[in-house]
Design a protein around this motif. Sequence first.
Motif, PDB file in Angstrom:
ATOM      1  N   LEU A  53      42.119  43.470  42.223  1.00 49.68           N
ATOM      2  CA  LEU A  53      43.413  43.009  41.713  1.00 49.68           C
ATOM      3  C   LEU A  53      43.361  41.525  41.371  1.00 49.68           C
ATOM      4  O   LEU A  53      43.885  41.094  40.348  1.00 49.68           O
ATOM      5  CB  LEU A  53      44.509  43.298  42.743  1.00 49.68           C
ATOM      6  N   LEU A  54      42.673  40.756  42.232  1.00 49.14           N
ATOM      7  CA  LEU A  54      42.522  39.318  41.954  1.00 49.14           C
ATOM      8  C   LEU A  54      41.752  39.088  40.657  1.00 49.14           C
ATOM      9  O   LEU A  54      42.013  38.135  39.926  1.00 49.14           O
ATOM     10  CB  LEU A  54      41.767  38.628  43.094  1.00 49.14           C
ATOM     11  N   ASN A  55      40.794  39.994  40.395  1.00 49.90           N
ATOM     12  CA  ASN A  55      39.964  39.859  39.186  1.00 49.90           C
ATOM     13  C   ASN A  55      40.559  40.576  37.974  1.00 49.90           C
ATOM     14  O   ASN A  55      39.841  40.917  37.042  1.00 49.90           O
ATOM     15  CB  ASN A  55      38.563  40.441  39.424  1.00 49.90           C
ATOM     16  N   ASP A  56      41.848  40.888  38.029  1.00 48.35           N
ATOM     17  CA  ASP A  56      42.517  41.611  36.939  1.00 48.35           C
ATOM     18  C   ASP A  56      41.975  43.018  36.727  1.00 48.35           C
ATOM     19  O   ASP A  56      42.052  43.561  35.624  1.00 48.35           O
ATOM     20  CB  ASP A  56      42.405  40.846  35.608  1.00 48.35           C
ATOM     21  N   GLU A  57      41.369  43.590  37.765  1.00 52.03           N
ATOM     22  CA  GLU A  57      40.958  44.990  37.666  1.00 52.03           C
ATOM     23  C   GLU A  57      42.029  45.793  38.396  1.00 52.03           C
ATOM     24  O   GLU A  57      42.182  45.668  39.598  1.00 52.03           O
ATOM     25  CB  GLU A  57      39.599  45.200  38.355  1.00 52.03           C
ATOM     26  N   PRO A  58      42.782  46.601  37.658  1.00 49.18           N
ATOM     27  CA  PRO A  58      43.858  47.354  38.299  1.00 49.18           C
ATOM     28  C   PRO A  58      43.312  48.338  39.342  1.00 49.18           C
ATOM     29  O   PRO A  58      42.110  48.625  39.363  1.00 49.18           O
ATOM     30  CB  PRO A  58      44.527  48.097  37.147  1.00 49.18           C
ATOM     31  N   CYS A  59      44.200  48.835  40.185  1.00 47.37           N
ATOM     32  CA  CYS A  59      43.749  49.701  41.272  1.00 47.37           C
ATOM     33  C   CYS A  59      44.648  50.919  41.451  1.00 47.37           C
ATOM     34  O   CYS A  59      45.869  50.816  41.435  1.00 47.37           O
ATOM     35  CB  CYS A  59      43.704  48.899  42.570  1.00 47.37           C
TER      36      CYS A  59
END
Lengths: 233, 391
Positions: A53-59
């Motif tokens: 999430l911090l790296n803009d990778e949704p979860c």
Amino acid sequence: MIPCIESGIPGFDDLTKSESAMGGIPENSSTLVYGPAKTGKTIFSNQFAYQGLLNDEPCLYIMTDQGIKQFEDMMFDFQRPINKFIEDKTLYTINTTSNISEGKPQKNENIVSSYINNPTDIMVKVSYGVKYVNKNNPRFRSVLDSSTTLLAYNENMLILRVLKAYLMRINEAGGTSIITYTEDSADKKVETILKTMVNNIVRLDGKELTVEAMKGIGKRSSPYQITDEGLVI
Amino acid sequence: MKKTHIPKLDDFLGGGIPGGSSILFCAVPGVECEAFGYQILNGNIEDGDKGFIFTNVTEPQNIIYEFNKYGWNLEKYLEEEKVFFVDGSSNFMGVPPMGKYTIDELSQIEGIVLKAIDDIPNGVGVINNLSTLLDYLDDDKIIEIISKWNKRAKEKNTILVYIFTKWDYDPKIIENIKNSVDSVISLTSIEERVIIGQGFMVTSASWTTPSKNLVLFFVLQPGGVKIYIPKILVTGPYNAGKTSFVKSISKKSVSVERMAMEKFPTTIAMDIGHVDHKGFVADVFGTPGQERFDLMLDVLAKEAVGAFILVDSTEPQTFARAKEMINKTQSEAIPKIIVANKQDLPGALSPEQIREIMKLDKSIPIIPTIVNENTGVEEALDTLLNLLYGD
């Protein structure tokens, strides 16, 4: 070089570095995190999800033994507030714990409920969830914590089929997934089959973290501890 | 005949389901299927029939809640004793059971469902879920049970609706299950990296020769199962032949156009058509080609599932504009084909020359056409539908 994504566990990415692997969790792979109860499997998964999430990778997060409130609290306790990601819709959760018929109506479209012994419905929501999270970023993460509860409430063979469909769905869509499993909670055969279904295997025993299998590296292990900030190697 | 109350499905089944028949909704994992069973039940109760729901997937209370979300009042029907539950879930979940019948152990399922069928002559029974039952019982046993239930339902003129998710089972057992019922409706997903839609198709029906069209659907809360008409975009530079193309692939089409200065008709808003081809239906939207209308492209292109990009094969200087329009309609991300029009004119470039000039990836088909003569139009349509839906 095998492309990897940051695990979010301090020390893990160094531990898994090799000549052919960047270190971290291989991208678009599936990982089984297992071990006895209370060894940090959920914490491991949470850190993995949060780093994404911090790296803009949704979860996409499927929780079968804690509700969204407990999940938020636990994340907050480890200094990982997630409300921002619920608001900006990069986190999509499916939980099977709350008795929704007595609860309040859903406030967020990305916080959905299902039923522990209705894998058909869980899988429908996984499909929606995948579509929802990878709309903006095809690189996403998915956590299922934990398969133990699913196995406890359903016929084992059925759940193994469901997990297979789930892993395939995430893989096809380009995501990287983690499944947790409590050692010895089901038949030994189940554990063996689970291990054949995933790409990577990580075992936690309370003291040592062992990477039992991962593309590009041999078996590795290192002591770990659980601090105020989570699991640290 | 009883209505399914699922749009289109009654037409495909020759009017509906004859009393006493069994119908199986067979879904690929991840495709919604429970709503089909609930919608058939709800519609028939509204028509004055009786029914039951067998559940081994969640407690009855939760199903009442799900019905509410669809906008259907199951609670009222329960009070009026038009519907009852066969609760095969609560005891296994350790909560107090609810319903006329409760299952305490697996061995009771067969007999109790038979009793439930007896209770609702001319009614509708929903079995949710067959796949959850399958792993608990052995393969032969499940076929034996289905046969007994169906036989009893036939005697009582009761319709049985089975919900089934096709997990990774031995194809033989799936085949046997399909052969045990009167009709099979397949529920599939249409995927292009992510699921872009869900579709249903009648695979078999013992009482009629079903129409094997694939219909896209979505499930609304409230509302239930609704038909989804996908949108296909036709775009390309000015004067490439978009309007003619929309007209030639559509049965009906409307064009918002006007006579320009030179008495030459040009599209000033859009062309709208409706394709009904080999069982696929879609709305077709053509965009204007001139740059001054670019503002509209975004709106017209919204939610399109596929695109035809038209080019005039004799005008390579417009190809850059074609690429720009692919970009502006965000068609990079959706399946698309290039329709190389005006192949009959002198100086027309071949598909391979066009590919080279436009620097197009091999995966994007280029179909040579003469739209005015209807040459290559059907092939273009087949190619795009094939990209969208597969074989």
